[in-house]
Design a protein around this motif. Structure first.
Motif, short mmCIF file in Angstrom:
data_model
loop_
_atom_site.label_atom_id
_atom_site.label_comp_id
_atom_site.label_asym_id
_atom_site.label_seq_id
_atom_site.Cartn_x
_atom_site.Cartn_y
_atom_site.Cartn_z
N GLU A 84 0.83 -1.21 0.00
CA GLU A 84 0.00 0.00 0.00
C GLU A 84 0.86 1.26 0.00
OE1 GLU A 84 -3.70 2.07 2.42
OE2 GLU A 84 -2.34 0.73 3.46
N PHE A 85 1.95 1.22 0.76
CA PHE A 85 2.83 2.38 0.80
C PHE A 85 3.43 2.65 -0.58
CE2 PHE A 85 7.16 4.07 1.26
CZ PHE A 85 6.85 5.30 1.85
N LEU A 86 3.87 1.61 -1.25
CA LEU A 86 4.45 1.79 -2.58
C LEU A 86 3.43 2.36 -3.56
CD1 LEU A 86 6.55 -1.51 -2.80
CD2 LEU A 86 7.43 0.82 -2.52
N GLU A 91 1.57 7.46 -6.51
CA GLU A 91 0.47 8.36 -6.85
C GLU A 91 0.62 9.76 -6.27
OE1 GLU A 91 -2.83 6.22 -5.30
OE2 GLU A 91 -2.84 4.70 -6.89
N GLU A 92 1.24 9.89 -5.09
CA GLU A 92 1.31 11.17 -4.39
C GLU A 92 2.63 11.88 -4.64
OE1 GLU A 92 -0.95 12.78 -2.51
OE2 GLU A 92 -2.47 11.27 -2.96
N LEU A 110 13.57 0.44 -1.37
CA LEU A 110 14.35 1.04 -2.46
C LEU A 110 14.06 0.32 -3.78
CD1 LEU A 110 17.79 1.64 -0.69
CD2 LEU A 110 16.12 3.37 -1.37
N HIS A 111 13.99 -1.01 -3.72
CA HIS A 111 13.69 -1.76 -4.95
C HIS A 111 12.23 -1.59 -5.35
CE1 HIS A 111 17.45 -3.96 -5.78
NE2 HIS A 111 17.66 -3.80 -4.48
N GLY A 112 11.33 -1.58 -4.36
CA GLY A 112 9.92 -1.37 -4.68
C GLY A 112 9.67 0.02 -5.24
N LEU A 113 10.32 1.01 -4.67
CA LEU A 113 10.16 2.38 -5.18
C LEU A 113 10.78 2.53 -6.56
CD1 LEU A 113 11.00 4.27 -1.87
CD2 LEU A 113 8.77 4.27 -3.01
#
Length: 448
Positions: A84-86, A91-92, A110-113
């Motif tokens: 959910e954070f990713l 989006e924001e 870091l990898h997810g972002l």
């Protein structure tokens, strides 16, 4: 024409425990572009950045009481899963993102972002670092944090060590930025209080054994009996059932029930800064509270009773001049800190704290103004450099080897309903019961 109101920078903080939320939120205020030490984290929200807090769901997710104790206000604060954070970060629009997580959590984010911001240059400046003293897993923790735009070092000594590790493996060390611990402050110590107050700053996991913890508690109670004119306080981080950054299997609250402490002995909770306001002698094994105390020039002791060992973390204080035993304290000894050692630890008791975060703010401002935006995040660990290590770290956060959320990953698309909240609380209670009651019994049985 009236002067235009400058835009408040938007900062997101992702934290996985009460202490990391404290570090992350206070750091966000210190490093916000245009921020100064005069408009610190306890000022009006309209002065500082627009701060959104995200608490990563897990065993150490802070309780409302723990969040209140930290005392840092946010414009919004909610519990999230990693996925959910990713999604929110995709989006924001934020200016800065502070990852206040354990090393593996930082690496996964870091990898997810990187995946969420693929082919995107308009992204936040990503900042990470450590909550306090770095005395174990230096290489492991640092390489798991590599890839952030800024890796904050809380002292000159840490900055030198961080760069040496990165350069030693051929990784870019330019992200290392020297700052100081963000929660230092408070009025300098001006002399003894009435009553004279001794505070023992307890730690959740240091020491670990019942024998050692009982020994420390017994010595503290004996000190209270020996000095009935003093107030002797046991400063605790959490109440039974709450978790902090580390698991506490043998809470002092339970151990003290077997003793008969004198009237001048008390257990206290609350903000450490407020406790230090009335402290005349701070005693600990290796808590970061020692650095807070030294910053305010409060007499500070790091105990040597259980030895000076890496497993205790008090080896970090070799050279500090603060090491002493309870026998020495009972006899009236008061260590004098070594000024050169103190200066290298980011304590900056000399008054230079106001400028400690200037370099970080300037660097963030330059990155935000970088022509063409920011480059993709580039962690040292990749499926090529660490194929046997990285996938497991990512999987723990429900991410695939390329940072993409795995099928079936908990997304927490909406606020849980009443039934789901009850089930979640029950599951946490069962987990904590297992950690604090069942697991120690199983370990003891295994030692027979």
């Amino acid at each position: 024409m009236p002067a235009s109101t400058p835009k408040r920078p938007r900062i997101a903080v992702l934290a996985d425990s009460d202490t990391r939320w404290k570090w992350g939120a206070l750091t966000a205020h210190r490093i916000a572009p245009g921020q100064s030490m005069e408009t610190g984290p306890r000022e009006s929200a309209q002065v500082g950045p627009a701060l959104d807090g995200f608490l990563l769901r897990g065993r150490a997710t802070p309780t409302p009481r723990q969040l209140e104790e930290v005392g840092v206000r946010a414009d919004s604060l909610r519990e999230v899963t990693a996925v959910e954070f990713l999604r929110t970060m995709a989006e924001e629009p934020y200016d800065v993102l502070v990852l206040a997580l354990v090393g593996g959590g930082v690496q996964a984010m870091l990898h997810g972002l990187g995946r969420a911001w693929e082919n995107r240059t308009a992204r936040p400046v990503v900042v990470t670092g450590y909550v306090g003293v770095v005395y174990e897993k230096l290489a492991d923790g640092l390489l798991l944090r590599h890839g952030a735009d800024l890796v904050l070092a809380n002292s000159r000594q840490d900055a030198d060590r961080f760069r040496a590790v990165y350069e030693g493996v051929g990784a870019d060390a330019s992200s290392v930025t020297e700052v100081a611990l963000p929660f230092l402050g408070g009025a300098p110590y001006e002399g003894e209080h009435d009553p004279y107050t001794v505070v023992f700053a307890a730690q959740p996991s240091v020491p670990e054994s019942r024998k050692d913890r009982t020994y420390l508690l017994d010595r503290l109670v004996r000190h209270a009996r020996k000095h009935p004119e003093r107030e002797v306080l046991l400063k605790l981080r959490s109440k039974p059932g709450e978790h902090t950054t580390h698991i506490e299997e043998l809470p002092y609250q339970k151990l003290v029930q077997r003793l008969d402490p004198p009237a001048n002995f008390r257990l206290v909770y609350g903000n450490m800064g407020e406790v230090l306001d009335r402290t005349d002698l701070l005693v600990t094994v290796s808590s970061t509270a020692a650095l807070e105390s030294l910053h305010r020039r409060i007499p500070t002791v790091v105990l040597s009773d259980l030895g000076i060992r890496e497993s205790l973390g008090n080896h970090h204080f070799v050279g500090s001049g603060c090491l002493a035993s309870w026998d020495q304290l009972d006899a009236g000894h008061r260590p004098a800190p070594d000024e050169e050692w103190v200066a290298r630890q980011g304590v900056v008791a000399d008054g230079s704290y106001e400028s400690a975060f200037d370099a970080a703010r300037e660097r963030i401002a330059k990155l935000l103004d970088r022509p063409g935006g920011l480059p993709p995040l580039a962690p040292y660990y990749t499926p090529v450099t660490a194929p046997g290590y990285l996938p497991g770290i990512l999987a723990r956060h429900h991410l695939g080897p390329d940072g993409t959320p795995l099928p079936g990953a908990p997304a927490a698309d909406r606020e849980p309903g009443p039934v789901r909240q009850i089930v979640r609380r029950a599951a946490r209670g069962a987990y904590r019961h297992g950690v604090q009651r069942v697991a120690p019994v199983i370990r003891r049985m295994g030692e027979l």
